[in-house]
Design a protein around this motif. Structure first.
Motif, PDB file in Angstrom:
ATOM      1  N   PRO A   1     -50.562   2.956  -3.018  1.00 14.02           N
ATOM      2  CA  PRO A   1     -50.980   2.002  -4.040  1.00 14.02           C
ATOM      3  C   PRO A   1     -52.501   1.914  -4.142  1.00 14.02           C
ATOM      4  O   PRO A   1     -53.218   2.204  -3.191  1.00 14.02           O
ATOM      5  CB  PRO A   1     -50.388   0.671  -3.575  1.00 14.02           C
ATOM      6  N   ARG A   2     -52.973   1.491  -5.297  1.00 11.07           N
ATOM      7  CA  ARG A   2     -54.413   1.348  -5.518  1.00 11.07           C
ATOM      8  C   ARG A   2     -54.961   0.237  -4.613  1.00 11.07           C
ATOM      9  O   ARG A   2     -54.379  -0.838  -4.526  1.00 11.07           O
ATOM     10  CB  ARG A   2     -54.658   0.995  -6.978  1.00 11.07           C
ATOM     11  N   PRO A   3     -56.062   0.470  -3.922  1.00 11.74           N
ATOM     12  CA  PRO A   3     -56.626  -0.547  -3.023  1.00 11.74           C
ATOM     13  C   PRO A   3     -57.054  -1.804  -3.779  1.00 11.74           C
ATOM     14  O   PRO A   3     -57.595  -1.731  -4.881  1.00 11.74           O
ATOM     15  CB  PRO A   3     -57.843   0.131  -2.406  1.00 11.74           C
ATOM     16  N   LEU A   4     -56.807  -2.960  -3.149  1.00 12.02           N
ATOM     17  CA  LEU A   4     -57.256  -4.235  -3.707  1.00 12.02           C
ATOM     18  C   LEU A   4     -58.665  -4.572  -3.260  1.00 12.02           C
ATOM     19  O   LEU A   4     -59.360  -5.340  -3.904  1.00 12.02           O
ATOM     20  CB  LEU A   4     -56.322  -5.367  -3.274  1.00 12.02           C
ATOM     21  N   GLY A   5     -59.054  -4.035  -2.132  1.00  9.60           N
ATOM     22  CA  GLY A   5     -60.368  -4.319  -1.577  1.00  9.60           C
ATOM     23  C   GLY A   5     -60.572  -3.569  -0.284  1.00  9.60           C
ATOM     24  O   GLY A   5     -59.794  -2.692   0.066  1.00  9.60           O
ATOM     25  N   MET A   6     -61.617  -3.935   0.441  1.00 16.45           N
ATOM     26  CA  MET A   6     -61.930  -3.287   1.712  1.00 16.45           C
ATOM     27  C   MET A   6     -61.767  -4.280   2.858  1.00 16.45           C
ATOM     28  O   MET A   6     -62.339  -5.366   2.826  1.00 16.45           O
ATOM     29  CB  MET A   6     -63.364  -2.759   1.711  1.00 16.45           C
ATOM     30  N   PHE A   7     -60.985  -3.898   3.862  1.00 20.93           N
ATOM     31  CA  PHE A   7     -60.853  -4.672   5.083  1.00 20.93           C
ATOM     32  C   PHE A   7     -61.971  -4.253   6.022  1.00 20.93           C
ATOM     33  O   PHE A   7     -62.241  -3.068   6.176  1.00 20.93           O
ATOM     34  CB  PHE A   7     -59.499  -4.399   5.739  1.00 20.93           C
ATOM     35  N   GLU A   8     -62.633  -5.218   6.654  1.00 19.32           N
ATOM     36  CA  GLU A   8     -63.667  -4.899   7.634  1.00 19.32           C
ATOM     37  C   GLU A   8     -63.354  -5.611   8.937  1.00 19.32           C
ATOM     38  O   GLU A   8     -63.254  -6.833   8.987  1.00 19.32           O
ATOM     39  CB  GLU A   8     -65.048  -5.312   7.139  1.00 19.32           C
ATOM     40  N   CYS A   9     -63.215  -4.841  10.013  1.00 19.50           N
ATOM     41  CA  CYS A   9     -62.946  -5.393  11.334  1.00 19.50           C
ATOM     42  C   CYS A   9     -64.194  -6.123  11.823  1.00 19.50           C
ATOM     43  O   CYS A   9     -65.292  -5.559  11.809  1.00 19.50           O
ATOM     44  CB  CYS A   9     -62.561  -4.286  12.301  1.00 19.50           C
ATOM     45  N   GLN A  10     -64.013  -7.360  12.282  1.00 17.19           N
ATOM     46  CA  GLN A  10     -65.154  -8.129  12.763  1.00 17.19           C
ATOM     47  C   GLN A  10     -65.611  -7.677  14.147  1.00 17.19           C
ATOM     48  O   GLN A  10     -66.718  -7.976  14.558  1.00 17.19           O
ATOM     49  CB  GLN A  10     -64.804  -9.616  12.794  1.00 17.19           C
ATOM     50  N   LEU A  11     -64.760  -6.949  14.871  1.00 13.81           N
ATOM     51  CA  LEU A  11     -65.128  -6.492  16.208  1.00 13.81           C
ATOM     52  C   LEU A  11     -65.849  -5.150  16.209  1.00 13.81           C
ATOM     53  O   LEU A  11     -66.822  -4.967  16.916  1.00 13.81           O
ATOM     54  CB  LEU A  11     -63.881  -6.396  17.095  1.00 13.81           C
TER      55      LEU A  11
END
Length: 82
Positions: free
Chosen positions: A7-17
């Motif tokens: 599926p088309r990405p909704l956004g970018m996940f960024e790991c806080q660690l």
């Protein structure tokens, strides 16, 4: 042409660690294209960033692999007894 499996990405996940960034396709408790899966908390759904384009089923524990095979209908039970 994009595949329906991705599926088309909704956004970018960024790991806080570790600051890993990965595009995600869903956020919530009931992922699309699932019938009986309800997550206990809101979760990000994304393609496994550590696997190749091939299936990464072999990375899961044996019990999970067997359960996935049963759900696919590809389970073959052995009729031999020890």
């Amino acid at each position: 042409m994009a595949s329906e499996a991705e599926p088309r990405p909704l956004g970018m996940f960024e790991c806080q660690l570790c600051a890993l960034t990965v595009p995600y396709s869903y956020v919530g408790q009931k992922p699309p294209d699932t019938q009986a899966v309800v997550l206990l908390e809101e979760s990000y759904i994304m393609k496994d960033p550590f696997s190749s384009d091939k299936e990464s089923i072999s990375a899961f524990p044996q019990e999970i692999q067997q359960d996935v095979e049963k759900r696919k209908g590809g389970s073959k039970k052995s009729s031999s007894h020890p």
